[in-house]
Scaffold this motif. Sequence first.
Motif, PDB file in Angstrom:
ATOM      1  N   GLY A 108       2.749   4.772  -3.478  1.00 25.24           N
ATOM      2  CA  GLY A 108       1.970   5.093  -4.680  1.00 25.24           C
ATOM      3  C   GLY A 108       1.979   6.570  -5.049  1.00 25.24           C
ATOM      4  N   SER A 109       2.314   7.426  -4.074  1.00 22.58           N
ATOM      5  CA  SER A 109       2.313   8.861  -4.365  1.00 22.58           C
ATOM      6  C   SER A 109       3.391   9.228  -5.385  1.00 22.58           C
ATOM      7  CB  SER A 109       2.555   9.660  -3.082  1.00 22.58           C
ATOM      8  OG  SER A 109       3.794   9.289  -2.497  1.00 22.58           O
ATOM      9  N   ASN A 117      12.114   8.147   3.244  1.00 21.39           N
ATOM     10  CA  ASN A 117      12.779   8.169   1.933  1.00 21.39           C
ATOM     11  C   ASN A 117      12.676   6.828   1.237  1.00 21.39           C
ATOM     12  OD1 ASN A 117      13.614  10.714   2.329  1.00 21.39           O
ATOM     13  ND2 ASN A 117      15.728  10.213   2.808  1.00 21.39           N
ATOM     14  N   GLU A 118      12.426   5.783   1.987  1.00 24.38           N
ATOM     15  CA  GLU A 118      12.396   4.435   1.428  1.00 24.38           C
ATOM     16  C   GLU A 118      10.959   3.959   1.273  1.00 24.38           C
ATOM     17  OE1 GLU A 118      14.874   2.500   0.326  1.00 24.38           O
ATOM     18  OE2 GLU A 118      13.671   0.695   0.061  1.00 24.38           O
ATOM     19  N   LYS A 119      10.219   3.968   2.363  1.00 25.10           N
ATOM     20  CA  LYS A 119       8.814   3.567   2.302  1.00 25.10           C
ATOM     21  C   LYS A 119       8.008   4.842   2.114  1.00 25.10           C
ATOM     22  CE  LYS A 119       6.305   2.446   5.890  1.00 25.10           C
ATOM     23  NZ  LYS A 119       5.540   1.808   6.982  1.00 25.10           N
ATOM     24  N   MET A 120       7.981   5.317   0.872  1.00 31.49           N
ATOM     25  CA  MET A 120       7.351   6.609   0.594  1.00 31.49           C
ATOM     26  C   MET A 120       5.841   6.543   0.826  1.00 31.49           C
ATOM     27  SD  MET A 120       9.540   7.578  -2.825  1.00 31.49           S
ATOM     28  CE  MET A 120       8.802   6.320  -3.848  1.00 31.49           C
ATOM     29  N   GLU A 121       5.236   7.688   0.919  1.00 28.97           N
ATOM     30  CA  GLU A 121       3.811   7.741   1.275  1.00 28.97           C
ATOM     31  C   GLU A 121       2.900   7.193   0.191  1.00 28.97           C
ATOM     32  OE1 GLU A 121       2.164  11.320   2.628  1.00 28.97           O
ATOM     33  OE2 GLU A 121       3.856  11.843   3.907  1.00 28.97           O
ATOM     34  N   ALA A 122       1.797   6.609   0.627  1.00 25.58           N
ATOM     35  CA  ALA A 122       0.741   6.253  -0.311  1.00 25.58           C
ATOM     36  C   ALA A 122       0.182   7.544  -0.904  1.00 25.58           C
ATOM     37  CB  ALA A 122      -0.365   5.480   0.387  1.00 25.58           C
ATOM     38  N   PRO A 146       0.803  -1.225   0.000  1.00 25.40           N
ATOM     39  CA  PRO A 146       0.000   0.000   0.000  1.00 25.40           C
ATOM     40  C   PRO A 146       0.838   1.278   0.000  1.00 25.40           C
ATOM     41  CG  PRO A 146       0.154  -0.886   2.207  1.00 25.40           C
ATOM     42  CD  PRO A 146       0.892  -1.849   1.324  1.00 25.40           C
ATOM     43  N   PRO A 153      13.187  10.042   9.001  1.00 28.17           N
ATOM     44  CA  PRO A 153      13.368  10.469   7.604  1.00 28.17           C
ATOM     45  C   PRO A 153      13.920   9.347   6.719  1.00 28.17           C
ATOM     46  CG  PRO A 153      14.182  12.150   9.101  1.00 28.17           C
ATOM     47  CD  PRO A 153      13.823  10.970   9.951  1.00 28.17           C
ATOM     48  N   THR A 154      14.818   8.536   7.262  1.00 22.68           N
ATOM     49  CA  THR A 154      15.380   7.430   6.470  1.00 22.68           C
ATOM     50  C   THR A 154      14.278   6.499   5.989  1.00 22.68           C
ATOM     51  OG1 THR A 154      17.231   7.454   7.998  1.00 22.68           O
ATOM     52  CG2 THR A 154      17.132   5.625   6.460  1.00 22.68           C
ATOM     53  N   VAL A 155      13.291   6.264   6.854  1.00 21.00           N
ATOM     54  CA  VAL A 155      12.190   5.387   6.475  1.00 21.00           C
ATOM     55  C   VAL A 155      11.296   6.082   5.454  1.00 21.00           C
ATOM     56  CG1 VAL A 155      10.167   4.132   7.281  1.00 21.00           C
ATOM     57  CG2 VAL A 155      12.247   4.146   8.657  1.00 21.00           C
ATOM     58  N   VAL A 162      10.526  -2.352  -1.367  1.00 16.45           N
ATOM     59  CA  VAL A 162      10.735  -1.457  -0.237  1.00 16.45           C
ATOM     60  C   VAL A 162      11.610  -2.137   0.815  1.00 16.45           C
ATOM     61  CG1 VAL A 162       9.586  -0.220   1.638  1.00 16.45           C
ATOM     62  CG2 VAL A 162       8.547  -0.263  -0.630  1.00 16.45           C
ATOM     63  N   PHE A 163      12.673  -1.446   1.197  1.00 13.48           N
ATOM     64  CA  PHE A 163      13.625  -1.910   2.206  1.00 13.48           C
ATOM     65  C   PHE A 163      14.365  -3.186   1.824  1.00 13.48           C
ATOM     66  CE2 PHE A 163      14.196   1.056   5.415  1.00 13.48           C
ATOM     67  CZ  PHE A 163      13.003   1.682   5.733  1.00 13.48           C
ATOM     68  N   LEU A 210      14.429   4.726  -1.870  1.00 11.71           N
ATOM     69  CA  LEU A 210      13.772   3.899  -2.888  1.00 11.71           C
ATOM     70  C   LEU A 210      13.832   4.496  -4.286  1.00 11.71           C
ATOM     71  CD1 LEU A 210      12.097   1.335  -3.500  1.00 11.71           C
ATOM     72  CD2 LEU A 210      10.063   2.732  -3.183  1.00 11.71           C
ATOM     73  N   GLU A 223       9.133  -3.744   6.136  1.00  8.42           N
ATOM     74  CA  GLU A 223       9.332  -2.557   6.963  1.00  8.42           C
ATOM     75  C   GLU A 223      10.826  -2.415   7.276  1.00  8.42           C
ATOM     76  OE1 GLU A 223       6.793  -0.573   7.760  1.00  8.42           O
ATOM     77  OE2 GLU A 223       4.993  -1.756   8.116  1.00  8.42           O
ATOM     78  N   GLU A 235       0.007   4.121   5.941  1.00  8.05           N
ATOM     79  CA  GLU A 235      -0.350   3.711   4.577  1.00  8.05           C
ATOM     80  C   GLU A 235      -1.118   2.405   4.563  1.00  8.05           C
ATOM     81  OE1 GLU A 235       2.511   3.303   5.952  1.00  8.05           O
ATOM     82  OE2 GLU A 235       3.126   1.235   5.524  1.00  8.05           O
ATOM     83  N   GLY A 287       5.750   1.279  11.662  1.00  3.80           N
ATOM     84  CA  GLY A 287       6.899   1.126  10.775  1.00  3.80           C
ATOM     85  C   GLY A 287       7.738   2.385  10.675  1.00  3.80           C
ATOM     86  N   CYS A 288       7.571   3.262  11.670  1.00  6.78           N
ATOM     87  CA  CYS A 288       8.413   4.444  11.801  1.00  6.78           C
ATOM     88  C   CYS A 288       8.162   5.555  10.813  1.00  6.78           C
ATOM     89  CB  CYS A 288       9.901   4.089  11.804  1.00  6.78           C
ATOM     90  SG  CYS A 288      10.391   3.322  13.342  1.00  6.78           S
TER      91      CYS A 288
END
Lengths: 522, 376
Positions: free
Chosen positions: A96-97, B81-86, A93, B77-79, A158-159, A194, A124, B165, B193-194
């Motif tokens: 997607g942005s 940058n990786e798990k970007m927003e929905a 999820p 911030p590190t997270v 991701v990750f 990413l 995660e 998300e 998930g931070c």
Amino acid sequence: MTSQSNYRIGIDVGGTNTDAVVMEGRVVVGYAKRATTGDVTGGVVDALTGALAETGIDPTAVGAVMIGTTHFVNAVVQRRNLSRVGVLRLCGPATGSLPPMVDWPPDLRDVVAGYVALLPGGVEYDGQPLVDLDEAAVRAACAEIRALGLTSVAISSVFSPVTAAHEERAAAIVAQELPDAAISVSHKVGRLGLLERENATIMNACLRELGARTLAAFRQAMTDLGLKCPLYLAQNDGTLMTADFAEQFPVFTFASGPTNSMRGAAFLSGLQEAVVIDIGGTTTDIGALTHGFPREASVEVEVGGVRTNFRMPDVLSFGLGGGSLVLGDCPDVRVGPLSVGYEIRTKAHIFGGDTLTASDLAVAGGRADLGDASRVKALDPELVQAGLAFLQRRVEESVDRMKLSRDAVPVVLVGGGSILIDDTNLKGASTVVRPPHYQVANAVGAAIAQISGEVDRVVALEGQTREQALALVKREAVERAVAAGADPETVKIVDVEDIPLVYLPSNAVRMRVKAVGDLHVR
Amino acid sequence: MSANVDPETGVWTLNEQDVEYVALGAAILGTGGGGNAYLGKLRAWQQLRAGRRIRIISPASLKDDDIVIVVGGIGAPTVGNEKMEAGDEGYRAVRAVEQAIGRKATALGTDEIGGSNAIEPMIAAALADLPMVDADGMGRAFPELQMNTFFIYGVKPAPGALCDEKGNVVVFNEVASATWLEKLARAGTVAMGCTAAFALPPITGKQIKDYGVKHTVSQAWRLGKAVFTARAEKRDPVAEILAHEHGTLLFRGKVVDLKRWTTGGFARGLVEVEGFGDFGAQTLKIEFQNENLIARNGDRVVATVPDLICIVDSETGRAISTEETRYGLRIAVLGLPATPLFRTPEALAVVGPRAFGYDVDYQPLGAYVDPEPVVK
């Protein structure tokens, strides 16, 4: 001559010239400079042939050949010889942005984007699944990719630098469904971040076909010339990778040109701290040496307009070289960025042509002895001086930007086009060194290169101390270096970065370790 | 290029270049923290390209009983940058607070103008088609939720909402204090998930006018534009920042050492800078907890929170975050004055040096000048 393979041949494929230098240990035995050809391989064969003839050595006495080439980065910059890519992002999820290639220049995206899918998967920061990998969705995506006739796939999850399980499983599925496809997985290409890592992975994927063709041609060239030794390619950090590895990771060659010229400049001049100016036929690259290696750029690096987080040398590049066009009239004379490139030998005045180039000015101004000087005697002296002053100023401005302080610094001049510069009066330079073999510093840099192994990951410190975790990561870096061809006796840890991650629970640490060793030449 | 302000309504509409300016200025005001503005900027551009609007209104235009919901990103911030927003996390957090109070927001806002949270509310604002108010709760960035002027001066710290998300929305209906809101929200963020979006409890128009640090979106925009223009015209961007912000050049030098360690669950660190030029033979040490907290030249304390200690590239004026800082960087260290709202005794108890464990009295770095608003 002993039966030991004492010789190494370093080759640099530049925009204008391809240079090949033969080295025995730390000594330059001889070299050849030939014109770069459009297909790259032609120039490599010419330079190799020339170097072997020049030095008279037996091809079977050569222990290793190493090539530094900007062929792949040029392909991206020029949008040529690139394949369309099937892009899979395993993200569930999240993300997607900002879909894949959202920040690419449209013209590059148009050439490379073949198919894009965001699929369930990814983890995660601590390695727990964000959502389970949806294997059926991966297979369905493969069906679409097959229908579109795409043969290169980029997979980013991701990750994945924390744990690559989803990427590896997806890659295995793609390999089953599309047995002929080249697969690039992000955790092997880049590091945390990413979008930048995915960008690098997609770029790698679009270069795989070109990589396979180019490496096949190089290997054939070596066979044709009777060279029976291993082939290496130079990578971004100044170390070498095997030909097989290079075929899978063409993106790792991107910065090898400027890196090699600086390593070569350090070696030939004996200076470990200096600004290096490498002037070629079309481009000037200016970098700074620190501890004998190029200083790394502190910001994201853009390649062809695409943002990546490769560790690349901090290099200022601009269009100024021996073949640069001289335009305008006094006092607004400009030199470059357009250049006749490798056509200089037919187009410049000094070589019988009628295009006014920087080399013509250098000869007219008495800075160089090249071609036929009588063909530039009639040039307007004011034009010549104005053009040469323009060149000098551009270089001086860039030197000033690369210096680490206001003090004057040693400057090393390399590259065939370095004759354009007045080395007796260079602002900002405490001393200017133009070392022996300066014309082939890039090729020397390739020839002396070592082998590295690097590990960059996020480690959760459950049940182990930081020291224990670091020791494991160090050992893995050493193993990677040896697996890549380093002599185990010479491998040293050269870089350790150990960063507790802000706002994460205190047991998550990012560890990056690089090990470097000498090439184990058998 | 001037700002697009509707003369009749007083509404300032942003385009892509404006977002770029705000991100550039906000990064400098982030004092080393505040997250990565690049991705936020890209997401704001995606909203504009989808045909949505990013509009800014002045605090003066709010009615006293209007509702402003402040929203932003929370987490590592590190997270991020990786798990970007929905993309709709902030929007959904805002809706959750509205539902909890039974009222709609008049406008959205930001808690901290420093860093990517200057941009985050713009995305929720675009999705909700609401304006964003030209003010914030800090005039900079700080690591913890209670460290803003709204909570310091008595805005009720509930209900707030945390959204991720994965579809999780957590509403904090009642909390014992703003510090408790920080603890609970932080715990929730880690579990998510931070990285998450957080919408603050409602702030009235009157509270924005009384307790908000005003016109800081304008400030970030003007600062970003000034630096951008200085670079293009080959003037010194650092001098430009100092003039614009009425700041002090604390130091210029090269980073020669960097240490990081963890204390109380946060990553802290120390940067050592060896001076050059006018600062030759001097050494500056800066301690940070994501944001820069205290700077010492030799034994002398030259700046502390709440004043802004900004590290920028010595040549380009580009802000350098504490995560990006490393050996060899040529930097300029700038001291910018904090808002008077942070200089009162009750504020210093929350954001002064002693609140961060330094046994040092706060010495203000010069007078604060109210930023000139784009919309009067």
